[in-house]
Design a protein around this motif. Structure first.
Motif, PDB file in Angstrom:
ATOM      1  N   ILE A  21      -8.979  -7.289 -94.224  1.00 41.94           N
ATOM      2  CA  ILE A  21      -8.236  -7.663 -93.174  1.00 41.94           C
ATOM      3  C   ILE A  21      -7.275  -6.456 -92.735  1.00 41.94           C
ATOM      4  CG2 ILE A  21      -6.052  -8.740 -93.060  1.00 41.94           C
ATOM      5  CD1 ILE A  21      -6.434 -11.523 -94.942  1.00 41.94           C
TER       6      ILE A  21
ATOM      7  N   ASN B  12      -6.736  -1.823 -90.136  1.00 34.97           N
ATOM      8  CA  ASN B  12      -5.402  -2.101 -90.449  1.00 34.97           C
ATOM      9  C   ASN B  12      -4.707  -0.902 -90.748  1.00 34.97           C
ATOM     10  OD1 ASN B  12      -4.989  -3.747 -88.331  1.00 34.97           O
ATOM     11  ND2 ASN B  12      -6.073  -5.477 -89.575  1.00 34.97           N
TER      12      ASN B  12
ATOM     13  N   THR C 144      -0.647  -5.907 -93.225  1.00 31.59           N
ATOM     14  CA  THR C 144      -0.562  -7.047 -92.251  1.00 31.59           C
ATOM     15  C   THR C 144       0.002  -7.520 -92.573  1.00 31.59           C
ATOM     16  OG1 THR C 144      -2.839  -8.001 -92.123  1.00 31.59           O
ATOM     17  CG2 THR C 144      -2.241  -6.065 -90.454  1.00 31.59           C
ATOM     18  N   GLU C 145       1.187  -9.148 -91.571  1.00 33.30           N
ATOM     19  CA  GLU C 145       1.519 -10.619 -92.389  1.00 33.30           C
ATOM     20  C   GLU C 145       0.441 -10.853 -92.449  1.00 33.30           C
ATOM     21  OE1 GLU C 145       3.622 -12.197 -88.316  1.00 33.30           O
ATOM     22  OE2 GLU C 145       5.539 -11.031 -89.882  1.00 33.30           O
ATOM     23  N   ALA C 146      -1.009 -11.064 -92.358  1.00 28.11           N
ATOM     24  CA  ALA C 146      -2.414 -11.991 -92.599  1.00 28.11           C
ATOM     25  C   ALA C 146      -2.669 -11.620 -94.054  1.00 28.11           C
ATOM     26  CB  ALA C 146      -3.379 -11.875 -92.060  1.00 28.11           C
TER      27      ALA C 146
END
Ligand SMILES: [K+]
Ligand SMILES: [K+]
Lengths: 451, 451
Positions: free
Chosen positions: A255, A259, A294-296
């Motif tokens: 993920i 990022n 990140t929100e994920a």
């Protein structure tokens, strides 16, 4: 109010565990408010002081105050004492308590005592508790000394190096996750030696006491003619723990690689992913600013914290075995198998039921807490709230930095979650319910369409 | 490729249901792309056209295009046809399919056929399917006529009033939730007559066919000497349905009374709460701009949609009976009861297992979908994504207005969720697995510490 043995006998072991924990919180609150604990000029409100006590006893590490900016060295020693009370407490003292009131020894104890081949005896239990305390102290002292010697290069005096090294070791082994650096382990982002030692200590604390004791027995008897057999519990929890660490590392790497980790070297990405995967089990220490994720990743880490650590460990959450049995159940159900076999053993029906009850209750609790906190904390983003809730329930202590901004109701809800997460939902469920209830009559069975 | 009976016989009923649904999506796609379906000058991409077909067959009602601005009257008639195919389809055609291939009649069928006292016979099943179609058509026609006559006051011609009335009735009864007004039922915010009729139609569609058939039998035989006994399924699903409606209304009222509903009269607050509680079961129609709700309500409605409607109805989700059995299990487990009794009947173990499997799988699916969508749709708020995911899985179709902004991957994930939600996780699970598997040997049992 004097508590007589007859009176105690009326309660279930689960109720006594809950009672013990209430006591531990009280003692912890008193220890953290002794004269000389606070730095001069520091004032902490009742709710924040209680929050710290609950967080310390449940070895969660969420904090509404700055630890380094609040406590004197004496205060930090008191805090370490409370962490031991919380970390080692529920398991060993709980066992002792049960034996004192001469109750039939519970499942967890039997599991452990079997390892010592002293089934159901007082000596066995006392020996067991001594073992637990001994093992944890050996781990903490070894880790603390290694860290202190290594950290000496960064500090002027041995006193300082020793304080930081020991606090780090205790915080890691008990999976408390408190820090006195104001920035968790972020100063050690590039220091893989410190990170490796800390990760080892975290895993040793979170893997569960039975595993440690069995491994010790295994090592001791490695030359015996009869091969030592690890218990099913040890096999399941260790394998699940390992899979979760690898899975967590891979997903976080995938993920965040392009990022939050953009621009890092591959080994930095790997260590950051690995460290936070290990830490999400229950420790809550961080080497990286988690608000950058990140929100994920936030949601993913929330599920990891929701799962939590092994039972009979310093961690919380639904526990690794609950997850393992749910997955084993699902696979075997889909295959149409009428029994669940794993490691050449059969899983008992009652354990499948327990996992079901724990998961349902935990899920309902998290959703209810989230909806309530969305109402009481209108300015906090929903992901930060979910993160905080699962962090409290998993007694993990990672936070997106909102703990001190919470309202009174928000703090009370988090305290409840830490308490339930630490005591374990099964104990909590039995506290509400009570003893086994054999129903004498049977209505006819009738099928119902499902799903 | 010709499909011979021998070939069909190799598949499980669950696999055939999935196969039927693939067929229905294909037919639906063709029907919605016939010449004359689209308004002049309108062009719809393949993915959006497929999305509409899946959404219509699964009677979800999520849409990436404007229905009123895309289809001609002929197109709307085709759409209504597809809704019938989806709504009535899986139940009745599935049953028929099973009988054709002379399989042992499955659980659901037996449950239904028992009501007709024609167990396991061809006549029984054909009669049953006729009953389903008849009942649904009677409901749709009655509702459609009442609505058409009432709506005449708002339209110039009877043709228009009839089109709007019938579309509304079909959309409500099949719980499709599509609208041709571009604003769902928001123009009828103050019209309690339309809302009441629509709510009745929604409930009749979502309560489950077995319930309708049993009620019909009950009414028919009310003068018989032998009292008609409602099945356990009917009792559980109706009571759960009712409790959910009341619970949903009360919670929405409590959350929004001083937020989104501020300034409304009490009866407006009540009707808005009630309507969206009813609609969250599976219809997805709205009388109020749902983007005005607070995030607490969004999460709450998401859980309602996740639960969904009755099995063997036009709805989706984990289903009311799954929730009911989970709660009954939890209560009885906490009490220590060794059997689950309800309505003077005993719940079978296998149904407890089914509810467990469905809940775990659904939970994992929602969390996985959420993490994936957070990565593919970085600009959409997390609550809107969760809302959309549970809406698709519950085949509800309420949306915070992000459907048309989704990426290709996002649309595909939602299509999968609608598909699985409609087919039902149990069927889906059996499709992966296969037949029952009696394991011949037994390993010794060993306990594991849980939670
Ligand atoms: K912790
Ligand atoms: K719908």
């Amino acid at each position: 109010m004097r508590i007589s043995p007859e009176k105690i006998n009326k309660y279930t072991p689960a109720q006594l565990i809950v009672f013990y924990y209430f006591m531990a919180i009280t003692v912890s609150y008193i220890l953290l408010n002794l004269p000389g604990v606070y730095l001069p000029g520091v004032h902490v409100t009742f709710i924040d002081s209680l929050f710290t006590a609950v967080s310390a006893v449940s070895v969660t590490g969420l904090s509404t105050i700055s630890i380094g900016g609040t406590y004197t060295t004496f205060g930090l020693v008191m805090l370490m004492l409370v962490l031991q009370l919380g970390g080692i407490g529920i398991m060993s003292l709980g066992t002792f308590f049960w034996l004192l009131i001469k109750k039939r020894i519970g499942l967890r104890e039997r599991q452990l005592i079997m390892v010592d081949h002293n089934q159901y005896s007082l000596q066995g239990v006392v020996h067991l508790i001594q073992e637990i305390i001994k093992i944890i102290f050996v781990i903490e002292l070894t880790g603390g000394l290694i860290l202190s010697i290594y950290l000496k290069q960064f500090y002027a005096t041995w006193n300082e190096a020793f304080l930081h090294g020991m606090f780090m070791a205790v915080s890691a082994t008990t999976n408390a996750g408190f820090d006195i650096t104001e920035a968790s382990l972020m100063p050690y982002f590039g220091d893989y030696f410190v990170q490796t030692i800390v990760m080892i200590l975290i895993v040793l604390g979170a893997i569960g006491f039975p595993v440690l004791i069995e491994v010790k027995s295994f090592v001791k008897r490695r030359h015996d003619t009869v091969r030592f057999r690890f218990s099913l519990f040890t096999k399941i929890t260790t394998v699940t723990f390992g899979i979760l660490l690898v899975f967590g590392t891979v997903v976080l790497y995938a993920i965040e690689s392009s990022n939050a980790f953009r621009g890092m070297a591959w080994h930095e990405k790997l260590f950051t992913s690995l460290f936070h995967s290990v830490s999400a089990r229950s420790a809550g220490l961080t080497t990286f600013d988690v608000t950058q994720f990140t929100e994920a990743s936030d949601i993913f880490i929330s599920t990891l914290m929701f799962i939590g650590a092994s039972p009979s460990s310093v961690g919380g959450g639904i526990r690794t075995t609950t997850l393992a049995i749910a997955i084993l159940f699902l696979i075997n159900f889909a295959k149409g198998n009428d029994v669940i076999h794993v490691f050449k053993r059969q899983i008992k029906l009652v354990d499948v039921f327990r996992s079901y009850a724990v998961i349902i209750l935990a899920g309902v609790m998290v959703v209810t807490a989230l909806i309530t906190l969305l109402l009481t904390e209108p300015d906090v983003p929903v992901v930060a709230l979910l993160f905080e809730i699962t962090s409290a329930f998993g007694t993990c202590g990672m936070s997106l930095g909102i703990t001190s901004d919470l309202s009174m109701i928000g703090k009370v809800i988090l305290m409840l979650l830490m308490f339930i997460g630490r005591v374990g939902l099964i104990s909590f469920l039995y506290t509400l319910g009570g003893k086994e209830n054999k129903i004498a009559y049977r209505y006819p069975k009738e099928r119902v369409i499902i799903g």
